[in-house]
Design a protein around this motif. Structure first.
Motif, mmCIF file in Angstrom:
data_model
loop_
_atom_site.group_PDB
_atom_site.id
_atom_site.type_symbol
_atom_site.label_atom_id
_atom_site.label_comp_id
_atom_site.label_asym_id
_atom_site.label_seq_id
_atom_site.Cartn_x
_atom_site.Cartn_y
_atom_site.Cartn_z
ATOM 1 N N ALA A 1 -12.838 0.019 6.000
ATOM 2 C CA ALA A 1 -12.313 0.771 4.860
ATOM 3 C C ALA A 1 -13.429 1.505 4.130
ATOM 4 C CB ALA A 1 -11.583 -0.185 3.914
ATOM 5 N N SER A 2 -14.595 0.864 3.999
ATOM 6 C CA SER A 2 -15.718 1.516 3.319
ATOM 7 C C SER A 2 -16.252 2.684 4.128
ATOM 8 C CB SER A 2 -16.815 0.476 3.070
ATOM 9 O OG SER A 2 -17.948 1.078 2.503
ATOM 10 N N GLN A 3 -16.363 2.519 5.447
ATOM 11 C CA GLN A 3 -16.939 3.570 6.279
ATOM 12 C C GLN A 3 -16.033 4.800 6.341
ATOM 13 O OE1 GLN A 3 -17.437 2.612 10.427
ATOM 14 N NE2 GLN A 3 -19.144 4.034 10.662
ATOM 15 N N ILE B 1 -4.813 0.884 6.421
ATOM 16 C CA ILE B 1 -6.093 1.504 6.054
ATOM 17 C C ILE B 1 -6.261 2.849 6.759
ATOM 18 C CG2 ILE B 1 -8.594 1.277 6.259
ATOM 19 C CD1 ILE B 1 -8.246 -1.737 5.889
ATOM 20 N N ALA C 1 -5.821 6.634 4.973
ATOM 21 C CA ALA C 1 -7.070 7.393 4.801
ATOM 22 C C ALA C 1 -7.003 8.761 5.463
ATOM 23 C CB ALA C 1 -8.241 6.590 5.361
ATOM 24 N N ALA D 1 -14.358 10.258 5.106
ATOM 25 C CA ALA D 1 -13.282 11.170 4.700
ATOM 26 C C ALA D 1 -13.695 12.022 3.507
ATOM 27 C CB ALA D 1 -12.018 10.372 4.374
ATOM 28 N N LYS D 2 -14.534 11.464 2.629
ATOM 29 C CA LYS D 2 -14.986 12.204 1.449
ATOM 30 C C LYS D 2 -16.228 13.040 1.729
ATOM 31 C CE LYS D 2 -13.180 8.735 -1.756
ATOM 32 N NZ LYS D 2 -13.519 7.718 -2.789
ATOM 33 N N ASP E 1 -19.367 12.093 2.592
ATOM 34 C CA ASP E 1 -20.534 11.576 1.877
ATOM 35 C C ASP E 1 -21.803 12.165 2.505
ATOM 36 O OD1 ASP E 1 -22.408 10.183 0.505
ATOM 37 O OD2 ASP E 1 -21.546 8.201 0.874
ATOM 38 N N SER F 1 -13.801 5.655 4.224
ATOM 39 C CA SER F 1 -13.711 6.274 2.896
ATOM 40 C C SER F 1 -14.881 7.229 2.678
ATOM 41 C CB SER F 1 -13.683 5.186 1.823
ATOM 42 O OG SER F 1 -13.674 5.764 0.539
ATOM 43 N N ARG F 2 -16.091 6.797 3.060
ATOM 44 C CA ARG F 2 -17.251 7.680 2.927
ATOM 45 C C ARG F 2 -17.133 8.877 3.861
ATOM 46 N NH1 ARG F 2 -20.004 2.776 3.484
ATOM 47 N NH2 ARG F 2 -20.737 3.469 5.534
ATOM 48 N N SER G 1 0.832 -1.193 0.000
ATOM 49 C CA SER G 1 0.000 0.000 0.000
ATOM 50 C C SER G 1 0.870 1.248 0.000
ATOM 51 C CB SER G 1 -0.917 -0.007 1.225
ATOM 52 O OG SER G 1 -0.129 0.111 2.402
#
Length: 470
Positions: A64-66, A96, A100, A71-72, A74, A68-69, A3
């Motif tokens: 990782a999905s949570q 991760i 992030a 940080a962006k 959502d 990511s949302r 990574s």
């Protein structure tokens, strides 16, 4: 394929030795010995502007999905704060989280720091260089502490290794203490790490790393020739009382509850999340303004409880090492090999414990002096007072254990003096028979100088008369 965060840590480790420990941890993810799989060890605590919190268990993929949302930013997520709780952190979780949120590698590196290094062989670690001006000023804190564990009865485990460790992803060393009134007690060098970082003016992220309370305790039994013999393994039993007593289920709720409701034992993640929720609900600040000074209150209370249990165990060992003339004979066989050695270990252990507690007190005092909120200021001043109380207890018990060394030595010297006196009496008694036969022996030697007085002659009776007269 590695990574980007792994490549970043690798590059830093080539420039300076600081991140090298973290790099070895990340690189050894596929080379680690088999460790115990304890199931899901990640949780998240989302904070909303209306004061509502949502607690959920996660795995690495959902984490990782949570994040990511989040940080962006959502629009589906209206949370203003996200607290990620990780028990027994894994290398993939480090990559991760670090990638992030651009986390300082020192935060992870100081968490996996195991113990005080030998300074003559290695550079001083971060655990040894936590100065008061540094604690709390970097946005994160790594709190190292001693966690007492119950290792069972001496009848169950008669032979127990001194050096033990937890079967974690992050191997934590520990020590097994001498038997205390039929019980085995151990200490695990644990760490609780917290980081707070603002994403923007209205949103923040908080990371909390902790050790597992479910991993097995392991060690190696050594033979007489100091060769590793067998692997020892026992289930870990924490000594401290859990905090779930704060929210007892009422009898009326118990009667109306479903009998088929599954009861899950409270883990470290659940306990920390409950403490955080209690402290934030008592705070008058808006959730978007929470910082590490508010979020760290609950975990610090938990760590203070561990240190308080540690000091109480020290007090019991003060009683266990009370020598007297009556019981010193029974303990004389292990005086040099066990008691004196353990007292020196307690002295060194108390010094290191006081250092770690002072670091924790500096953290509480730092936010007590910088927090403009009266409620938060009072909280941290109370924590500082509690820490000072535990420091006083450990310092007092440490001095008591240290003062026992000359007392024990004096008792042993007194016992040796008494033994020497008794032995001299026996030697005096043994001297009487030689004195009785000394003068007859002298007469015998004189009479043997001439032939007429030999034992075969007729004048031998003269020897007996002379010897009796003398």
């Amino acid at each position: 394929m590695s990574s980007p965060y792994f490549d970043y840590v690798q590059n830093l480790s080539q420039e300076s030795p600081g991140p090298s420990l973290l790099f070895e941890f990340l690189r050894g993810s596929c080379l680690q010995p088999e460790v115990e799989q304890l199931g899901c060890n990640i949780a998240s605590l989302e904070f909303y502007e209306d004061g509502v919190t949502e607690y959920s268990r996660l795995n690495a993929e959902k984490l990782a999905s949570q994040i990511s949302r989040y940080a962006k930013h959502d629009t589906a997520s209206k949370a203003v704060g996200l607290c990620v709780l990780v028990e027994d952190v894994r290398p993939d979780v480090v990559e991760i989280l670090g990638g992030a949120f651009d986390i300082n590698p020192n935060f992870f590196g100081e968490h996996i720091e195991k113990s005080f290094v030998e300074i003559e062989r290695n550079p001083p670690s971060s655990l040894m260089t936590s100065l008061p001006t540094r604690v709390g000023s970097e946005g994160f804190v790594n709190i190292h502490y001693q966690r007492p564990i119950n290792l069972g009865d001496t009848d169950t485990h008669s032979d127990f290794p001194y050096e033990i460790y937890l079967r974690n992803k992050v191997t934590r060393p520990g020590r097994c203490l001498p038997a205390l009134f039929g019980k085995r007690i151990g200490f695990i060098r644990s760490c609780f790490s917290m980081l707070h970082k603002r994403i923007n003016d209205d949103r923040w992220i908080c990371l909390m790393l902790m050790d597992s309370l479910s991993a097995d305790v392991m060690g190696h039994l050594s033979a007489d020739d100091n060769v590793l013999r067998d692997e020892f393994r026992v289930r870990q039993v924490p000594y401290r009382r859990r905090k779930n007593q704060n929210r007892l289920v009422a009898f009326s709720e118990f009667q109306t509850a479903s009998p088929s409701k599954e009861v899950r034992p409270m883990s470290m993640l659940d306990e920390v999340a409950m403490l955080i929720q209690e402290c934030t609900q008592a705070s008058k600040q808006l959730p978007s303004t929470y910082d590490i000074s508010i979020l760290a209150v609950g975990p610090i209370k938990l760590i203070i409880d561990e240190w308080l249990t540690y000091s109480l165990i020290m007090g019991r060992y003060v009683k266990a090492y009370e020598y007297s003339i009556k019981n010193v004979r029974d303990r004389l066989c292990k005086f040099d090999s066990v008691d004196i050695l353990e007292l020196y270990r307690w002295r060194r252990r108390s010094q290191q414990s006081l250092y770690k507690l002072n670091v924790l007190r500096h953290f509480a005092e730092f936010y007590a002096s910088t927090d403009g909120n009266n409620h938060g200021n009072n909280l941290h001043e109370g924590l500082a007072r509690d820490i000072s109380y535990v420091i006083g207890q450990i310092n007092q018990n440490g001095k008591a254990l240290e003062a026992m060394m000359p007392i024990m030595t004096s008792i042993i010297q007194l016992l040796d003096s008494r033994r020497s006196t008794i032995e001299s009496i026996y030697v005096k008694r043994l001297a009487y028979p030689p004195l009785v036969f000394l003068l007859p022996s002298l007469v015998t030697s004189l009479f043997n100088m001439s032939e007429p007085f030999s034992i075969t002659s007729s004048n031998s009776w003269i020897y007996i008369v002379v010897a009796m007269i003398i």
